[in-house]
Write an enzyme that holds these catalytic residues in place. Sequence first.
Site, PDB file in Angstrom:
ATOM      1  N   SER A  24       0.816  -1.220   0.000  1.00 36.25           N
ATOM      2  CA  SER A  24       0.000   0.000   0.000  1.00 36.25           C
ATOM      3  C   SER A  24       0.847   1.267   0.000  1.00 36.25           C
ATOM      4  O   SER A  24       0.429   2.285  -0.533  1.00 36.25           O
ATOM      5  CB  SER A  24      -0.975   0.002   1.182  1.00 36.25           C
ATOM      6  N   ASP A  75      -0.988   5.879   8.552  1.00 33.47           N
ATOM      7  CA  ASP A  75      -0.802   4.664   7.771  1.00 33.47           C
ATOM      8  C   ASP A  75      -0.344   5.045   6.358  1.00 33.47           C
ATOM      9  O   ASP A  75      -0.541   6.173   5.902  1.00 33.47           O
ATOM     10  CB  ASP A  75      -2.111   3.880   7.729  1.00 33.47           C
TER      11      ASP A  75
END
Length: 170
Positions: A24, A75
């Site tokens: 990601s 994140d």
Amino acid sequence: MDRLPASGQLTTTPDDPKAVVTDSAAAATAWATGRRTYNGAISVDTDGNPLPTLGAQAKAAGKATGMVTTAQVTDASPAAFFANAADRGKQDEIARQYLADSTPDVILGGGEDWWLPAGTEGAFPDKPAEDTGEGSRGTKGNLIAKAKRSGYTYVTSAKEPDQARGGKLL
């Protein structure tokens, strides 16, 4: 969407000799910067040099900016739009960059632990019974207090943003 006059494509394959499948961090970097990088990197090139991010460019152009996520705000996916880090694990450094460098107007999601020094409880208790490994772990000082001094309203529930009046929201 099929009737729109134009479409675009983006390849998020990492520029990583060790991996052909993107994580990601590398995928979000491709979205946020238009450049491929190695897995684990957030908006840096393959040599670790910072890349201009979409969020920072929008802010520099005078636009209101922000992120809303169900993940931790530090994140990899949300971070790629407002921070640069050679290691996606440096979440307290990412939080610091939000306040010092890219200054998004809205930062909503989880991850309070990265904004507070280890051992400093915030709105959510450290080491709750359901997750005794959970706890504050930042190394950059009390970033929540710094955010408040910088004009952010700090909210910790879904109802609190309704009471916020203008300014920045964390």
